[in-house]
Design an enzyme around this catalytic site. Structure first.
Site, PDB file in Angstrom:
ATOM      1  N   HIS A 185       6.406   5.234  -7.768  1.00  0.00           N
ATOM      2  CA  HIS A 185       7.089   5.298  -6.202  1.00  0.00           C
ATOM      3  C   HIS A 185       8.445   4.845  -5.578  1.00  0.00           C
ATOM      4  O   HIS A 185       8.932   5.686  -5.022  1.00  0.00           O
ATOM      5  CB  HIS A 185       5.906   4.372  -5.561  1.00  0.00           C
ATOM      6  CG  HIS A 185       5.857   4.594  -3.563  1.00  0.00           C
ATOM      7  ND1 HIS A 185       5.690   5.658  -2.601  1.00  0.00           N
ATOM      8  CD2 HIS A 185       6.428   3.683  -3.432  1.00  0.00           C
ATOM      9  CE1 HIS A 185       6.591   5.091  -2.180  1.00  0.00           C
ATOM     10  NE2 HIS A 185       6.925   3.786  -1.729  1.00  0.00           N
ATOM     11  N   TYR A 235      12.847   5.706  -3.735  1.00  0.00           N
ATOM     12  CA  TYR A 235      13.584   4.772  -3.157  1.00  0.00           C
ATOM     13  C   TYR A 235      15.130   4.877  -3.481  1.00  0.00           C
ATOM     14  O   TYR A 235      16.149   5.294  -2.878  1.00  0.00           O
ATOM     15  CB  TYR A 235      13.526   3.533  -3.151  1.00  0.00           C
ATOM     16  CG  TYR A 235      11.894   3.088  -2.351  1.00  0.00           C
ATOM     17  CD1 TYR A 235      11.825   4.011  -0.597  1.00  0.00           C
ATOM     18  CD2 TYR A 235      11.017   3.189  -2.552  1.00  0.00           C
ATOM     19  CE1 TYR A 235      11.386   3.543  -0.261  1.00  0.00           C
ATOM     20  CE2 TYR A 235      10.082   2.982  -1.628  1.00  0.00           C
ATOM     21  CZ  TYR A 235      10.539   2.860  -0.064  1.00  0.00           C
ATOM     22  OH  TYR A 235       8.666   2.894   0.608  1.00  0.00           O
ATOM     23  N   HIS A 278       4.950  16.630   3.159  1.00  0.00           N
ATOM     24  CA  HIS A 278       5.644  15.645   3.380  1.00  0.00           C
ATOM     25  C   HIS A 278       7.222  15.476   2.278  1.00  0.00           C
ATOM     26  O   HIS A 278       8.127  14.698   2.740  1.00  0.00           O
ATOM     27  CB  HIS A 278       4.750  14.357   2.817  1.00  0.00           C
ATOM     28  CG  HIS A 278       5.433  12.839   2.749  1.00  0.00           C
ATOM     29  ND1 HIS A 278       6.231  11.764   4.012  1.00  0.00           N
ATOM     30  CD2 HIS A 278       5.713  12.460   1.603  1.00  0.00           C
ATOM     31  CE1 HIS A 278       6.746  11.242   3.651  1.00  0.00           C
ATOM     32  NE2 HIS A 278       6.939  10.876   1.824  1.00  0.00           N
ATOM     33  N   PHE A 279       6.987  15.035   1.377  1.00  0.00           N
ATOM     34  CA  PHE A 279       8.069  15.018   0.503  1.00  0.00           C
ATOM     35  C   PHE A 279       9.236  15.599   0.080  1.00  0.00           C
ATOM     36  O   PHE A 279      10.698  15.734  -0.218  1.00  0.00           O
ATOM     37  CB  PHE A 279       8.050  14.406  -0.995  1.00  0.00           C
ATOM     38  CG  PHE A 279       7.059  15.133  -2.458  1.00  0.00           C
ATOM     39  CD1 PHE A 279       8.423  16.665  -2.469  1.00  0.00           C
ATOM     40  CD2 PHE A 279       6.168  15.119  -2.943  1.00  0.00           C
ATOM     41  CE1 PHE A 279       6.989  16.916  -3.544  1.00  0.00           C
ATOM     42  CE2 PHE A 279       5.481  15.269  -3.338  1.00  0.00           C
ATOM     43  CZ  PHE A 279       5.935  16.984  -3.792  1.00  0.00           C
ATOM     44  N   HIS A 280       9.029  16.910   0.669  1.00  0.00           N
ATOM     45  CA  HIS A 280       9.581  18.562   0.774  1.00  0.00           C
ATOM     46  C   HIS A 280      10.272  17.500   2.773  1.00  0.00           C
ATOM     47  O   HIS A 280      11.674  18.304   2.523  1.00  0.00           O
ATOM     48  CB  HIS A 280       9.373  20.007   1.301  1.00  0.00           C
ATOM     49  CG  HIS A 280       9.083  20.168  -0.330  1.00  0.00           C
ATOM     50  ND1 HIS A 280       8.382  19.315  -1.221  1.00  0.00           N
ATOM     51  CD2 HIS A 280       9.859  20.560  -1.363  1.00  0.00           C
ATOM     52  CE1 HIS A 280       8.467  20.163  -2.322  1.00  0.00           C
ATOM     53  NE2 HIS A 280       9.497  20.992  -2.554  1.00  0.00           N
ATOM     54  N   ARG A 322      -3.050  20.677  -3.155  1.00  0.00           N
ATOM     55  CA  ARG A 322      -1.835  20.966  -3.786  1.00  0.00           C
ATOM     56  C   ARG A 322      -1.319  21.374  -5.578  1.00  0.00           C
ATOM     57  O   ARG A 322      -3.154  21.295  -6.050  1.00  0.00           O
ATOM     58  CB  ARG A 322      -0.578  19.462  -3.617  1.00  0.00           C
ATOM     59  CG  ARG A 322      -1.221  19.031  -4.922  1.00  0.00           C
ATOM     60  CD  ARG A 322      -0.587  16.912  -4.439  1.00  0.00           C
ATOM     61  NE  ARG A 322       0.333  16.720  -4.722  1.00  0.00           N
ATOM     62  CZ  ARG A 322       1.257  15.472  -5.726  1.00  0.00           C
ATOM     63  NH1 ARG A 322       0.930  14.747  -5.143  1.00  0.00           N
ATOM     64  NH2 ARG A 322       2.602  16.226  -5.622  1.00  0.00           N
ATOM     65  N   ARG A 323       0.167  21.503  -5.739  1.00  0.00           N
ATOM     66  CA  ARG A 323      -0.655  22.000  -7.537  1.00  0.00           C
ATOM     67  C   ARG A 323      -1.623  22.891  -8.117  1.00  0.00           C
ATOM     68  O   ARG A 323      -2.123  22.926  -9.226  1.00  0.00           O
ATOM     69  CB  ARG A 323      -0.813  20.498  -8.503  1.00  0.00           C
ATOM     70  CG  ARG A 323      -0.123  19.762  -7.860  1.00  0.00           C
ATOM     71  CD  ARG A 323       0.065  18.441  -8.551  1.00  0.00           C
ATOM     72  NE  ARG A 323       1.388  18.140  -9.248  1.00  0.00           N
ATOM     73  CZ  ARG A 323       1.126  17.105 -10.209  1.00  0.00           C
ATOM     74  NH1 ARG A 323       0.513  16.415 -10.045  1.00  0.00           N
ATOM     75  NH2 ARG A 323       2.638  16.782 -10.042  1.00  0.00           N
TER      76      ARG A 323
END
Ligand SMILES: [Cu+2]
Lengths: 159, 561
Positions: free
Chosen positions: B233, B237, B384-386, B449-450
């Protein structure tokens, strides 16, 4: 700490803290008021002896009450055992699931069933099937070359 | 001495940095560009193969591509870009150069990281490490894969030493002044990174590497996963904070504004140190072996990130408004017109910020203890993380390189380059709008996913996925085109753009005059490290003790691909 914030900045900070507090309040009420928790358990198993360890020596669906069942499931490369099942509408199913090889995941689109299956651990989750129809159980954690084929189908029958 | 834009003093002749620094920084960016290209090719093939309309040749495995994509973009591209950027800005704000020992340390890290990249490339391309970038055991890759990841991550520690040394050198020379903001934020980013990587370095050094070498017969899967997510996680950041640095420190100079506050950015970064690490269990909400109460506690801590995020939104918009008003804007919102929208180095990060609004909202959903069940391990997550990493952060990194490369090569960022750069922003945001929207929808519809293309033996639910899969694939095509144009601009800026007639400045903003000085407590790093150490002990001790002690037997290794 000296915080020489202008008025707007202080207001914004209050809004931020208020937002945070409301989020925490909501997940707190849902967790401890409505007892809504994700799949969980503390039940270790020897991953090299799953087939001989009860109840996984006999995977299957067991009635344990009126329209209430325990589903003992083995997730392994690249299948779920048992694979196809039929249950009556409104059945409450207590999932018990483990893996004898690598990490898998069990999810059922259209439901909240989303369970991590980790070798060495037994995971549990309870779900009530209120809708009749066909349900797809799929592996949602990459487990190898045949991961995309790892599935099962359950039928929920109108009583 | 030379004069840069607006008469700023530049401490070198002809170039902003002396040759040894320029070589060091460029070396990092070049590796990042190669990694970006490899990752983009893999991403394109994944996107189109998942539509089901195009079948990849049998020699190219979907999961091998996915591993390449993840390792190259999440670890190699990001880490090399970040190290290059933080070194560059820290050098500039702590006197313009590093000392020779500081430079040697950074080169040492570079060599280790590069060796790690080479090992991983071999392992992945030979299909001996198709374990994805999370490398969960007991799937076992060849040992050089884990050693490679270890070298990349541990190697990245060394330039942190360079940054700490330069920061200390500056503080010693200016005992009573607050440190330069860029250097301060680099130090904070690195403190977060050093603590975060402890989890995965422990997993690699004491679990995965000895186990993959056969020195240990079995492995505790649940514990390994937990050490991974201790790192998994906060790594996001580590990617995000350098983008924040660009917003807080670099943008003010390019828009003729001032850094809004000398306190807020520091406070933001300290809060990130505190609340980014003891939160990894929110990636394991559905895991067995961990008591729900610990998952809940870490969910709570996760939400605290709301505060520094909203503070940043405020400070950045306030800085924009002040810059616009400083240039004569008086009517409400007239300041928006004064901003340099036609400059891709401004447009790209601002478009990135807009994408961060749905990105952040999605993050809140993921962290929500109960809602997470609906989206966990579905396509929603990469969707989301794209948005966050692959749009907000990448668009900002793109802008950073459009400053850094000309400044390092002494070439001009020409209007033609800027037009192509704006095209990159258009291609990227269009592609991501398609791909990420489709992924979010597919996730809610239950597609995992994946997972390589599948129709699940004709299951009914798959029908509802078909359209969105095509949209996802077309988004991937736009994104790939965006990368091609971007790398074209980079090659141009490196080799073909006209030589600049004066120093090409790397912009560093000044703090506005009215801003009060930051309280010295914010530079007492020992205190903040102690607090985060205590939070980590509280949040992690019991779950880890339980995972390590309740186990009956570890899992033997397997190669299931
Ligand atoms: Cu599986």
């Amino acid at each position: 700490m000296r915080l020489d914030l202008p008025r707007l900045e202080a207001l914004w900070l209050k809004i931020s803290i208020g937002t945070l507090a409301s989020f925490l309040l909501i997940i707190g009420i849902m967790a401890f008021g409505f007892h809504l928790h994700p799949a969980s358990s503390r039940y270790a198993i020897d991953p090299t002896r799953v087939n001989e360890t009860p109840p996984f020596d006999q995977p299957g669906l067991y009635a344990i009450g009126p329209n209430e069942y325990r589903a003992v499931i083995i997730a392994k490369l690249f299948t779920f055992i048992p694979s196809d099942l039929t249950i009556p509408k409104g059945a409450t199913v207590h999932f018990m699931i483990t893996s004898p090889d690598v990490i898998h995941g069990l999810s059922i689109p259209g439901t909240n069933v989303n369970i991590m299956v980790i070798p060495g651990q037994v995971n549990t989750f309870t779900y009530t099937f209120k809708r009749a129809g066909e349900y797809l159980l799929l592996c949602n954690e990459y487990c190898g070359a045949g991961h995309q084929m790892m599935m099962a189908k359950w039928t929920v029958k109108e009583e | 001495m030379n004069r840069g834009d607006d008469g700023a003093t530049i401490h070198t002749a002809e170039h902003e940095f002396p040759l040894p620094e320029r070589r060091l920084f460029l070396a990092h960016f070049i590796i990042a560009f190669f990694a970006l290209f490899l990752g983009a090719v893999a991403g394109l093939l994944q996107g189109i193969s998942r539509t089901g309309l195009i079948v990849l040749p049998a020699a190219i495995g979907y999961y091998q591509l996915l591993t390449l994509h993840g390792i190259m973009l999440a670890y190699v591209f990001t880490t090399f870009t970040i190290v290059g950027f933080l070194l560059l800005g820290t050098a500039k704000t702590t006197g313009g150069t590093f000392t020779p020992p500081e430079r040697r340390l950074a080169w040492g890290g570079y060599v280790l990281m590069l060796a790690g990249v080479a090992l991983d490339a071999v392992a992945i391309l030979t299909n001996e490490a198709t374990v994805l970038y999370t490398f969960y055991p007991p799937m076992r890759a060849m040992p050089i894969f884990y050693i490679g990841v270890f070298l990349v991550l541990f190697g990245s520690w060394l330039p942190g030493g360079t940054i700490f040394a330069a920061y200390r050198r500056w503080k010693k020379a200016h005992p009573d002044a607050p440190s330069p903001l860029f250097a301060y934020m680099s130090v904070a980013t690195y403190i977060l990174w050093l603590i975060a990587t402890l989890g995965v370095l422990f997993e690699l050094a004491f679990m995965l590497i000895p186990w993959s070498l056969g020195w240990m017969k079995t492995i505790n899967v649940g514990a390994a996963r937990t050490f991974f997510w201790f790192f998994g996680h906060p790594v996001v950041y580590f990617w995000l904070l350098p983008a924040y640095i660009y917003w807080y420190v670099n943008i003010p100079r390019m828009i003729k504004g001032k850094i809004f506050s000398n306190l807020l950015p520091r406070l933001t970064f300290v809060l990130f140190i505190l609340y980014s690490i003891p939160v990894g269990l929110h990636h394991q909400f559905g895991d067995p072996g961990i008591e729900p109460i610990w998952k809940f506690i870490q969910a709570t801590l996760t939400f605290f990130v709301v505060i520094p995020t909203l503070l940043t939104a405020f400070a950045v918009i306030a800085m924009f408004e002040e810059a616009g008003r400083g240039q004569g804007a008086t009517r409400p919102f007239e300041w928006i017109k004064k901003l340099p929208w036609k400059d891709a180095r401004f447009l790209a990060p601002v478009v990135g910020m807009l994408f961060f609004i749905p990105g952040g909202a999605g993050g809140i959903i993921n962290a929500s203890y109960q809602l997470n069940q609906v989206v966990h391990n579905t396509l929603w997550l990469p969707g989301h993380f794209h948005l966050t990493l692959a749009t907000t952060v990448i668009l900002t990194y793109i802008a950073i390189t459009f400053w850094a490369i000309p400044s390092l090569t002494g070439r001009t960022y020409t209007p033609q380059a800027n037009r192509a750069a704006n095209l990159v922003v258009v291609l990227w945001s269009t592609g991501m709008l398609f791909m990420s929207t489709a992924m979010h929808v597919l996730g809610v519809l239950g597609e995992p996913r994946r997972t390589a293309y599948t129709d699940y033996a004709g299951a009914d639910v798959v029908e509802s996925w078909v359209f969105w899969r095509a949209l996802m694939g077309s988004g991937a095509v736009f994104l790939f085109l965006g990368i091609v144009v971007y790398l074209g601009v980079i090659v141009y800026l490196m080799m073909y753009a006209p030589q600049a007639e004066r120093v090409v400045e790397f912009p560093i903003g000044d703090v506005r005059d009215k801003a009060p000085p930051p309280p010295p407590i914010l530079e007492r790093w020992g205190l903040w490290v102690a607090i985060v150490g205590a939070l980590i002990l509280i949040a992690y001790t019991w779950p880890i003790v339980e995972l390590l002690t309740q186990t009956k037997n570890g899992a033997p290794p397997l190669r299931s691909w």
